[in-house]
Design an enzyme around this catalytic site. Sequence first.
Site, PDB file in Angstrom:
ATOM      1  N   TRP A 325       0.839  -1.205   0.000  1.00 38.94           N
ATOM      2  CA  TRP A 325       0.000   0.000   0.000  1.00 38.94           C
ATOM      3  C   TRP A 325       0.868   1.247   0.000  1.00 38.94           C
ATOM      4  CZ3 TRP A 325      -0.377   4.187   3.260  1.00 38.94           C
ATOM      5  CH2 TRP A 325      -1.493   5.015   3.103  1.00 38.94           C
ATOM      6  N   HIS A 326       2.002   1.174   0.704  1.00 44.52           N
ATOM      7  CA  HIS A 326       2.853   2.355   0.823  1.00 44.52           C
ATOM      8  C   HIS A 326       3.584   2.685  -0.468  1.00 44.52           C
ATOM      9  CE1 HIS A 326       2.282   1.879   5.197  1.00 44.52           C
ATOM     10  NE2 HIS A 326       2.574   3.171   5.247  1.00 44.52           N
ATOM     11  N   GLY A 327       3.774   1.733  -1.332  1.00 47.02           N
ATOM     12  CA  GLY A 327       4.466   2.064  -2.566  1.00 47.02           C
ATOM     13  C   GLY A 327       4.779   0.852  -3.412  1.00 47.02           C
TER      14      GLY A 327
END
Length: 476
Positions: A325-327
């Site tokens: 989700w963060h990257g």
Amino acid sequence: MLFNTIDFAIFMPIIFLLYWFVFKKNIKIQNVFLVIASYFFYACWDWRFLGLIFLSSIVDYLVGMSLAKTELKSKRKALLLTSLIVNLGVLGFFKYYNFFIESFQEVFSLFGRSLESSTLHILLPVGISFYTFQTLSYTIDIYRKRIEPTNNVVSFFAFVSFFPQLVAGPIERASNLLPQFERKRQFNYAKSVDGLRLILIGLFKKMVIADNCALAVNEIFGHYPEYSGSTLFFGAFFFAFQIYGDFSGYSDIAIGSARLLGFDLMQNFNSPYLSRNLGEFWRRWHISLSTWFRDYVYIPLGGNKGSQAKWARNIFIVFLVSGLWHGANWTFIIWGFIHALFFIPLIFGNKNAKFKDIADQNKLLPSIKTVLQIGSTFLVVLLAWVFFRAENVTHALLYFKGIFSISLFSFPTVSRGLVLFLIIYMIFEWLQRDRKHLLEIDFINSRPLRIAIYYVIVFAIFYFSGDTQPFIYFQF
């Protein structure tokens, strides 16, 4: 539009004055005004992506209304699937298309095969991960019959696009925020004052802590072969405070801005670096996201039910998805994997929920045991941040190789003033650990003293702020 710019310093007072003095008498007009203001706020980033917010809003509004009109299980599942496909499809395309294509190419190359596939130059719409999860939770909660859908399209559009938390959260639940758009708001002086204090401490965290740490982090991570292991360690130490000051600062400003308009957003950070184990850390760090994954991923997977193998599987899935989700980078996945490795023993030992109280409550100084618990937890979090900050896996591994060399025991070439400042800041967090935020100082009876504290912080922001840096979480 950045919170820490003159643009927002002009924008927010105008919104405040129009909202309370021109549109106060009509809640519908107030909500329309908030939608227009929010779309303008987002358009200042890139007006081309306004259509994505509109698409997500209209799809989930219609899906929610349709779910309320049917009890047929197959139709309800189809409606939920529609919301999931549209929202996750858009998110996946813009955020992960190139990542998966390039990963497939690398896998094929390991077997001596060449996979010809084109990648696209895709711009990542700012805030897409945040508002996508926010609208998805609305649809899922209606599907689960935990909330009723709204038939007020303006209120729903305002809920999705609300500008204080649109770009980087907190990720609000419809059960908390949506009803606030559907009832009349009254100006509350105390709430507004507290909102201003939150904005002030948020700007301090961002401009004084995060932006100054960023200068050291960029230098050390960018030229890591030139530095000793001890300096590299402090580079990770500075990044830990950069990302904390940056993201918690944004959340404070968002919550404070919302309070100026009469809204209550959920707390997103609660002194996470005072946590005594990783379980407590994830109850204090990015609370809106960690609770989102708990409610919409971990529990549906089975949570702590079943065998320990299933527990471990569920934990790994949640943290790996959280990393992704963060990257779109393997570094984030490894970061999630590290947290999962250290979190699983807590689950098996039934210690993940051990620390729900305030550490050494009513004591001025922490016990030696508490210091060791906080220190060991912070060390794990700090080292995991290396993967989060590194440009790629190779960069992270070489950085670790540099840390764990004999030069780790040499004297670091870093700003001792910055280290001392961060230690002093954490002392203040410790002293304020039983309060909602650092500037909740109503217990100080002297009003002139409280005002003096505010002026000192304002002075620090203007005098000690580092070079303006973009908010880290805008890239997510």
